[in-house]
Write a protein that holds these residues in place. Structure first.
Motif, short mmCIF file in Angstrom:
data_model
loop_
_atom_site.label_atom_id
_atom_site.label_comp_id
_atom_site.label_asym_id
_atom_site.label_seq_id
_atom_site.Cartn_x
_atom_site.Cartn_y
_atom_site.Cartn_z
N TRP A 6 0.83 -1.21 0.00
CA TRP A 6 0.00 0.00 0.00
C TRP A 6 0.86 1.26 0.00
CZ3 TRP A 6 -0.31 3.39 4.36
CH2 TRP A 6 -1.21 4.45 4.20
N SER A 44 0.96 3.80 -3.04
CA SER A 44 0.48 5.16 -2.76
C SER A 44 1.43 6.19 -3.34
CB SER A 44 0.34 5.36 -1.24
OG SER A 44 -0.66 4.52 -0.71
N MET A 97 -6.84 2.24 0.42
CA MET A 97 -6.60 2.56 -0.98
C MET A 97 -7.50 3.70 -1.44
SD MET A 97 -4.17 1.01 -2.51
CE MET A 97 -3.09 -0.43 -2.43
#
Length: 452
Positions: free
Chosen positions: A19, A23, A155
């Motif tokens: 993640w 990101s 997310m």
């Protein structure tokens, strides 16, 4: 078919690393997209007499991005189920990074014609769809089932944060040459956009480097049916058949499609309501049109970001997640009704914020249900159908609202869209079939009764 729960040991740490790296890459992509639009508007078509080609160019970029998502979803889903998913993500990330760095280098040396930019957007957006299909199908392989809603919420938050940060960060990067005193006129701007692309290209490669060190298992690949075309046809048919034989999931998809249809035109709603419904109120307050629109857009963006932050912190419902879809969707529909009927600027802004605040909550619970219910080896193909239906409703919703608003006041049109969402969600709250969407034995029993 293998139940989703039977997979390699889940690792929240692996997801956090994935993640975090994704990101960074997502922020870079939003920055690059903003910078490309600046390049088209201020470098390629900066003249007062170039408004028509500018509009066509910006529209072409947006259509290329949207249309590629719809057309490639079945292909990307098929590849995600037939190939090592980590390898797909790595290949898409590395190639996208290299192409973006190459475009940055090209911009440093020349004024890039529009057709080259369009080709660049088509290719990189296509790669992103393959990456997305592999990534979404990998959640259930690495995330504990009880954390799926939280993972999807994180997310969602990243996407909203990226959209908020991108304009500021891109503007700073585009302005680097001017700050350094390079050239004059449009030269600094033409040289500044590549800095934003450099950030995006590097972010792709950094994300790929971290991904290469993570253990992300894939299910056994699907069996081949012959040629690639035959495989794609069989995979597309499988995705649709899987849903048609499972009414709870199909009806859940209909709810999502209706919500997308009603909320897709939020940016259009902002402009229409500011132009027509709120004109008297903004004039009475002494506000200009740009200031009024800025207030609404800022409050809307903040609402979406806070909604993503809320679901990420909370983690969502662990049981009866269907309520985490239908109840927030009811609120979203009520928000649309309120914004359509309100003639007060601040009440309208609150209605926008309320409508979008619950959207990450709805989407995260929905994604969690799909990821936990659909067998891991089928998720690429089934999710491809989900993406096609979800994304087709976006341009349809925009076109529908725009067409009606040419002959009707926009307020009642928007309120009508909200009422549609409220009615659909209210019906589904009373629908016992949808209420048992998380009962795997029940859902598979229905599928068995329908032949598969």
């Amino acid at each position: 078919m293998t139940p989703p729960s039977q997979h390699a040991p889940a690792s929240w740490r692996t997801f956090l690393l994935l993640w975090g790296s994704q990101s960074v890459s997502l922020v870079g992509s939003y920055v690059a997209w903003f910078a490309l639009n600046v390049y088209v508007a201020q470098v390629l078509y900066p003249g007062e007499d170039q408004k028509a080609p500018l509009a066509l160019a910006l529209g072409a970029l947006a259509i290329a991005s949207t249309l590629s998502a719809v057309l490639l979803a079945p292909v990307a889903g098929s590849v995600a189920d037939r190939t090592d998913r980590k390898r797909v993500m790595l290949l898409a990330g590395v190639v996208s990074g290299l192409l973006t760095l190459g475009m940055a280098a090209l911009m440093f040396g020349m004024t890039v014609p529009f057709w080259v930019l369009l080709a660049f957007v088509i290719v990189t957006q296509s790669l992103s769809h393959f990456h997305e299909a592999a990534l979404e199908s990998s959640y259930v392989m690495i995330v504990p089932e009880g954390q799926l809603t939280r993972a999807n919420g994180m997310m969602q938050t990243t996407r909203q944060f990226s959209s908020l940060l991108a304009p500021t960060l891109a503007t700073l990067l585009v302005g680097v040459p001017a700050l350094l005193g390079w050239g004059g006129g449009l030269a600094p701007l033409a040289q500044g956009v590549p800095f934003a692309l450099l950030v995006d290209g590097v972010s792709f490669l950094v994300a790929a480097l971290i991904l290469a060190r993570l253990a992300i298992p894939s299910p056994p690949p699907a069996e081949n049916h012959g040629s690639a075309a035959a495989n794609l046809k069989a995979d597309t048919r499988l995705g649709w058949t899987y849903l048609l034989r499972r009414p709870p999931l199909l009806q859940l998809l209909i709810v999502a499609a209706a919500l997308n249809f009603a909320t897709a035109a939020i940016p259009v709603y902002q402009t229409l309501l500011t132009t027509f419904t709120l004109e008297a109120d903004r004039v009475a307050r002494g506000l200009s049109f740009p200031a009024t629109l800025a207030i609404i857009q800022t409050v809307t963006s903040a609402g979406m970001f806070l909604g993503g932050l809320a679901i990420s912190t909370w983690g969502g419902l662990k049981q009866r997640r269907i309520l985490g879809i239908l109840l927030p969707a009811l609120v979203s529909g009520a928000g649309l009704v309120l914004m359509g009927l309100s003639g007060n600027l601040y009440l309208t802004a609150v209605a926008f914020a309320l409508t979008v605040f619950v959207m990450p909550i709805t989407r995260s619970h929905s994604a969690g249900i799909w990821q936990s219910q659909v067998p891991r080896e089928l998720q690429g193909r089934v999710f491809a159908v989900q993406r096609v239906v979800g994304r087709v409703t976006v341009p349809l919703g925009m076109a529908f609202v725009s067409a009606l608003s040419t002959s009707l006041p926009p307020g009642p049109v928007i309120a009508g869209m909200g009422l549609l969402v409220v009615l659909i969600c209210a019906v589904q709250l009373l629908n016992p079939t949808v209420q048992r969407v998380e009962d795997r034995e029940y859902v598979e029993g229905l599928a068995a009764a329908r032949g598969g």
